[in-house]
Each structure stands twice: as C-alpha cells, then as structure tokens.
Write a protein that holds these residues in place. Structure first.
Motif, PDB file in Angstrom:
ATOM      1  N   MET A 224      58.233  77.855 150.545  1.00 18.75           N
ATOM      2  CA  MET A 224      59.284  76.909 150.884  1.00 18.75           C
ATOM      3  C   MET A 224      60.626  77.397 150.389  1.00 18.75           C
ATOM      4  O   MET A 224      60.705  78.098 149.391  1.00 18.75           O
ATOM      5  N   ALA A 225      61.670  76.991 151.072  1.00 19.05           N
ATOM      6  CA  ALA A 225      63.011  77.317 150.613  1.00 19.05           C
ATOM      7  C   ALA A 225      63.483  76.237 149.649  1.00 19.05           C
ATOM      8  O   ALA A 225      62.955  75.127 149.640  1.00 19.05           O
ATOM      9  N   ALA A 226      64.462  76.590 148.823  1.00 18.83           N
ATOM     10  CA  ALA A 226      65.085  75.599 147.948  1.00 18.83           C
ATOM     11  C   ALA A 226      66.545  75.973 147.825  1.00 18.83           C
ATOM     12  O   ALA A 226      66.904  77.141 148.001  1.00 18.83           O
ATOM     13  N   ILE A 227      67.389  74.978 147.544  1.00 19.48           N
ATOM     14  CA  ILE A 227      68.834  75.246 147.543  1.00 19.48           C
ATOM     15  C   ILE A 227      69.213  76.359 146.565  1.00 19.48           C
ATOM     16  O   ILE A 227      69.867  77.322 146.963  1.00 19.48           O
ATOM     17  N   PRO A 228      68.803  76.271 145.277  1.00 20.44           N
ATOM     18  CA  PRO A 228      69.237  77.344 144.370  1.00 20.44           C
ATOM     19  C   PRO A 228      68.726  78.716 144.788  1.00 20.44           C
ATOM     20  O   PRO A 228      69.458  79.713 144.667  1.00 20.44           O
ATOM     21  N   LEU A 229      67.492  78.764 145.304  1.00 16.33           N
ATOM     22  CA  LEU A 229      66.949  80.048 145.757  1.00 16.33           C
ATOM     23  C   LEU A 229      67.782  80.621 146.887  1.00 16.33           C
ATOM     24  O   LEU A 229      68.102  81.813 146.916  1.00 16.33           O
ATOM     25  N   GLN A 230      68.127  79.740 147.843  1.00 22.37           N
ATOM     26  CA  GLN A 230      68.890  80.186 148.996  1.00 22.37           C
ATOM     27  C   GLN A 230      70.271  80.677 148.564  1.00 22.37           C
ATOM     28  O   GLN A 230      70.775  81.673 149.073  1.00 22.37           O
ATOM     29  N   ILE A 231      70.864  79.974 147.577  1.00 22.35           N
ATOM     30  CA  ILE A 231      72.167  80.428 147.063  1.00 22.35           C
ATOM     31  C   ILE A 231      72.031  81.833 146.492  1.00 22.35           C
ATOM     32  O   ILE A 231      72.852  82.716 146.761  1.00 22.35           O
ATOM     33  N   TYR A 232      70.975  82.041 145.715  1.00 24.70           N
ATOM     34  CA  TYR A 232      70.773  83.350 145.084  1.00 24.70           C
ATOM     35  C   TYR A 232      70.627  84.436 146.147  1.00 24.70           C
ATOM     36  O   TYR A 232      71.296  85.466 146.093  1.00 24.70           O
ATOM     37  N   VAL A 233      69.766  84.176 147.147  1.00 22.24           N
ATOM     38  CA  VAL A 233      69.524  85.182 148.184  1.00 22.24           C
ATOM     39  C   VAL A 233      70.809  85.493 148.948  1.00 22.24           C
ATOM     40  O   VAL A 233      71.151  86.658 149.182  1.00 22.24           O
ATOM     41  N   TYR A 234      71.560  84.428 149.294  1.00 25.23           N
ATOM     42  CA  TYR A 234      72.783  84.645 150.052  1.00 25.23           C
ATOM     43  C   TYR A 234      73.874  85.286 149.196  1.00 25.23           C
ATOM     44  O   TYR A 234      74.686  86.058 149.707  1.00 25.23           O
ATOM     45  N   ALA A 235      73.912  84.952 147.912  1.00 16.44           N
ATOM     46  CA  ALA A 235      74.981  85.461 147.051  1.00 16.44           C
ATOM     47  C   ALA A 235      74.878  86.972 146.892  1.00 16.44           C
ATOM     48  O   ALA A 235      75.891  87.655 146.851  1.00 16.44           O
ATOM     49  N   ILE A 236      73.646  87.498 146.778  1.00 13.58           N
ATOM     50  CA  ILE A 236      73.522  88.935 146.555  1.00 13.58           C
ATOM     51  C   ILE A 236      73.386  89.692 147.871  1.00 13.58           C
ATOM     52  O   ILE A 236      73.159  90.886 147.878  1.00 13.58           O
ATOM     53  N   SER A 237      73.537  88.984 149.015  1.00 15.86           N
ATOM     54  CA  SER A 237      73.484  89.665 150.301  1.00 15.86           C
ATOM     55  C   SER A 237      74.856  90.252 150.611  1.00 15.86           C
ATOM     56  O   SER A 237      75.858  89.851 150.038  1.00 15.86           O
TER      57      SER A 237
END
Lengths: 272, 313
Positions: A224-237
C-alpha cells in the motif's frame, strides 16, 4: 555594568529564539508556497501517473495512509489502554515495573529497526509487502507513548470518585469499567489523536513493510502507498513534476499533524 | 443496600468470572507488551547470525563496503553515526540552552507562549518533510557556507575538503534543527527543578538575572545536562529519514566534514530493499542490532543519571 551584561545576555537569548523562529517560518512559508501552487483537485482524485503526463495525485497515498493509520490506531488503542490499566491497577508490582522499563526501551528503539523486524516477522512469512505489516510497524512505534500517557491519565482519576464507587460495593473490574474509563474518556481521545499525529508522519517503519504502491489499493493485505512514503519517493526522484507533488503531500501531512498537535497542546507532554 | 443492587454486585459466579477474566486479560496484554522489545532484539539477533558467523569480527576491522565480494566494514558507519549524534547534540545545545533560559527567565505571557508554540511546531514536523525542505532549500546553498568554513578553518585537516550539497554537513545542520525542540523542553524541565526559594533569595540580594543564571541555574542543572546530552544523542543517532535523504549514501569514512558518507540508519534505509544475498541482508540486520544496542546503552546511561540525581524529585 552588571545591568548592561544582563541586558546583553537577554538580547542574546532573545535573538537565538528569534533565529530559530525565523527558520521555522522559513520552512512553513516555503512549504505553503510550493505546496499551494501544486495543490489542485486532481491531487485528491487521481492516483500516481507516470512522469510526463502532467497530472497525477496522491489519492492512493491518502487512502493508503488512512487505512494503515486506522488499523495501527486500533492496535495501539486496544493494547495501550489495557497496558495503561495494568500499570494503574498494579502500580508497584514487579511486572508493572518491568512493563514500564520495556515501554521506555521500546520508545527509544529506532523506528527503522521496528520496520525491519516487522519485515522479518510479517512480510517474510506472508511472502509480500502489505499495508497490514505497515500498521503493525507503526503500532510498535506508537504503543509506548500511549501506554505511558494513558497510565498518567488513569492516575488522575479523583480518589473521591473511586472511594464512592468502592463504597457502593462495586468490584474492581466494575470500578475500572464504569468509573476510571468513563472519567478518562476525553483525555484518552486526546492522547489517541496525538499518537495518531505522531505516527502519521513516520516514514521509516513503512519503508519495508507497506512499501508503497503507485496504484489504488484498498486491501490491507497487499502493498500500500502512504503519504510520507510517497513524499520520500518523490523527493529523491529527479523529476520536477514529482517534486511538486511531494510538496503538496508534505503540506497536507504537516497541516494534519500540526493542527492536531496544536489543538491538543495541553496533553502534549504526557507519555514522554 | 437494596436487594437488587446487592444481587448484581455479589452474584457469586458472575462476579468471580467477570473479575478474573478482565484481570487475566490485563495481565496477558502486559506480558505481551513486555515481550515486544525482547522480540525485536531476538529477531535482530537471529537475522544477524549468518553475518556474525561468516564475517565474524572482520566487520569491525575493515573499512570497506563491497556487497558483491561480501566485504562489509561496519566501523565507518558506526563512527559516523556517533559523530553525527555528538556534533548535532553540541551544536543543538548551543542554541537550545539560550532558548530555554529565555523561555523561563526573560519572557512572560504572550511572548513566552509564542516561542513555546514555535518549539512545539518545530517538534511536530515529520522528519521526511524536513528532509524534503532541506533537499530543495538547504542543499543547493550549503556550499557557500562550506566555502566560508573551509577558508576560515581550513588549517584543521577535517575541515578541508570539497564542498558538496549532500553530505555530513547538510545532515548535521538539519539534525541540529530537529534536536533543538527536544533539548529545549528537557532543559526547561531541568530549570523548573531548581528550588524556587533559592532563586527568590538571589533576587532579593539584588542580583541580575544573568548572575542568577550563571551562578545558580547553570551549576544546578550541570549534571542534569549530561542526561540531556545522552538523550538527545540517542535521538540524533536513531534519526532515519532526514539522514537517508541528505547524507549522500557513500558507506565509507568521510574525508572531510563536507563529503558524502553514510550512517547506520541511512544504510539500512537505502540498501535494505535491494539486498541481493543472504549475507548482505544479514549484515543490514547486524547494523540494526548495533544501532539498537547503541541507542539502548545511550538511553540507559541518560536514565541512570537522571535517576541518581533526582531520586527525590
């Protein structure tokens, strides 16, 4: 001369405080500036899209966070209230002393360590990442705060009420159920919300348990996705589009966390 | 007592079963909760056994991180973790002590409430958000600061190096910011433990607030500060997300204060998902075990100090 030194020291401490406030205002300002500009209706009603499509949103992350955090809160509230009651009912026994120590030990455990342990226990045995594993990892992080805080809340029950209840001849169980729990209803709600605020921003325990998902997934037994996880993935992209989405997600997250913890400021210090 | 209530309260089987079941539940939950940290330790230990068995003590003697050849040196991330924790703690204390003094002596009413809110808000920012902010608003500008430091203090070997946006220095800046609220709250608590009548006696002698702080407050909280140092050291060492986003992930010992490197937490966060061999995964669990023990020992030291000092309070 002495007074001048005093004044200088006062100005020094004031300027340090102002310095830190400026940094905070800086953070919040940039967060709001970058967050608002990329916040749109699409952000809430679309799932993640590939780069270049110029759209996409956080729908799957918001719903995922909602599900993961609610399951985690169920576990936390159930176990912590019982744990807190145990500390309250048997205050000076050996078991409750050990429980207190182990809770403060769990509180000090690095969150990422909780994450990899749950990975071994749940993810390995199930064969794939799952939102449920994420909830369990978050519960490990939240339980110690809530156990210690709820014990403090239970011990605030007025002796007068307790004595009145006992003098009616109620058994201890009934006193706990009808008097202690009833009296602690609102404070317990407050500290549960604070615990929610605390775990909502946790990313490290979710990295190897919930793992993240670009698609909408409502079954907690799947990744499942979660907001903090998605922030992390997008931030280091490396993509600007994704960075903008990360800012919008961060704004949502921080609005949620800050509002909760500022409203409930009175209960903040419990359980630390 | 009316018959009816007496019946409800004292009806023997009901009362007995209800009573013992609930207490049994409480005890079960308590035992379950006690086992959680033990479970974590056991899981970490079991999983790091292959690494301990295969690599033995060599992880502590090599400074090398080569997963393909099964060469792992734990010593450099361990040292970097401790170093980051120590530097951040002391930098943070330099800022948080004045703030705590300001909040307890030099401000009242609205001003005090405002700055307390600032501290609370800073504490409630999730570390992933701080990391995001730092990636876009601190890292691009940090090389200017690094150049100034290099020009001024370049004669110290460790401070002479090429500036880089992601590295030890950026991480230290952000972690310091994260430690400030925790330290401020703890120091404020320590200050409230100073006996009120001593402070009042001091004021009645006509001393200024600065003299009170210097000759009464600071000596009084000196020992408690050691506990604060250890507590915030533990917090600094266990911080994961901001570290993983900013430190640069190069699992070797840093050449200078500015070079990218890696801590225990950042290695786990970045490499756990892509560990391809059993030994590799096991080494990462071993890192977790080391981190767990490190943070545990630090916390225990802090608690022991606090307990020894403030037994009565």
């Amino acid at each position: 001369m002495r007074v001048i030194i005093d004044k200088i020291f006062q100005i020094f401490t004031l300027s340090v405080a102002i310095f830190v406030s400026i940094i905070l205002i800086f953070i919040l300002f940039q967060l709001i500036k970058d967050g608002i500009s990329s916040l749109s209706l699409n952000f809430f009603i679309e799932s993640a899209r590939p780069v270049g499509s110029n759209s996409g949103g956080f729908k799957q992350a918001i719903l995922g966070s909602l599900i993961i955090d609610s399951i985690a809160m169920l576990i936390i509230v159930f176990l912590s209230i019982l744990g807190g009651l145990f500390l309250y009912v048997y205050p000076e026994t050996l078991l409750s002393k050990i429980l207190k120590e182990s809770m403060s030990l769990l509180q000090g455990t690095p969150t990422i360590v909780c994450g990899i342990c749950v990975y071994y226990i749940l993810v390995r045995s199930m064969g794939h990442f799952s939102g449920l594993a994420g909830s369990v990892a978050l519960a490990l992080v939240g339980i110690p705060y809530m156990v210690l805080a709820s014990e403090q809340i239970f011990s605030m029950t007025p002796t007068l009420l307790l004595e009145a209840a006992y003098s009616l001849g109620l058994s201890r169980t009934r006193v706990i159920l009808y008097v202690v729990l009833k009296f602690a209803k609102f404070p317990l709600l407050a500290i549960s919300l604070l615990t929610l605020a605390r775990i909502a921003g946790e990313t490290a325990p979710l990295l190897f348990t919930a793992f993240g998902n670009s698609f909408l997934e409502l079954n907690p037994l799947r990744p499942m996705a979660a907001i903090p996880l998605q922030i992390y993935v997008y931030a280091i992209s490396p993509y600007d589009e994704w960075h903008r989405l990360a800012w919008a997600g961060a704004l949502i997250l921080i609005a949620f966390v800050t509002v909760l913890s500022l409203i409930l400021g009175r209960y903040r210090r419990l359980g630390e | 007592m009316p018959k009816k209530i007496q019946n409800i309260v004292n009806f023997p089987p009901f009362c007995l079963s209800n009573f013992s079941l609930f207490e049994l539940l409480l005890k079960l939950v308590a035992v379950l909760l006690i086992f959680l940290p033990i479970l974590i330790f056991v899981v970490l230990f079991i999983n790091s056994l292959p690494a301990i068995y295969h690599l033995g003590f060599s992880v502590f003697t090599t400074n090398n991180w080569d997963p393909v050849d099964d060469k792992f040196g734990v010593i450099s991330p361990l040292l970097v973790t401790v170093m980051v924790g120590v530097i951040c703690t002391f930098l943070g204390l330099m800022l948080s002590t004045p703030i705590a003094l300001f909040l307890s002596f030099y401000s009242r009413g609205r001003i005090s409430a405002f700055f307390s809110t600032v501290i609370d808000a800073l504490a409630s920012i999730p570390s992933v958000v701080l990391g995001l902010w730092a990636i876009f608003y601190v890292a691009p500008h940090v090389d200017k600061v690094e150049n100034v430091i290099r020009d001024l203090f370049g004669f110290i070997p460790f401070l002479k190096g090429n500036p880089s946006p992601f590295g030890l220095f950026t991480t230290i800046l952000i972690l310091t910011l994260m430690l400030i609220p925790i330290q401020t709250v703890l120091i404020k608590e320590l200050i409230t433990l100073v006996p009120r009548n001593l402070i009042e006696a001091g004021f009645s002698l006509g001393t200024t607030k600065f003299e009170i702080v210097r000759s009464l407050i600071l000596p009084f909280i000196k020992k408690g500060m050691i506990a604060v140092i250890f507590l915030s050291l533990a917090r600094g060492m266990e911080e994961t997300m901001a570290t993983a986003m900013l430190i640069g992930n190069r699992p070797l010992f840093p050449d200078s204060l500015f070079s990218p490197t890696a801590t225990l937490t950042s290695i786990i966060a970045n490499e756990f998902a892509e560990a391809f061999s059993r030994i590799y995964l096991s080494v990462l669990f071993e890192l977790g075990l080391i981190l767990f023990i490190l943070v545990f020992v630090t916390n225990v030291i802090a608690k022991l100090i606090l307990r020894l000092l403030y037994r009565g309070v």
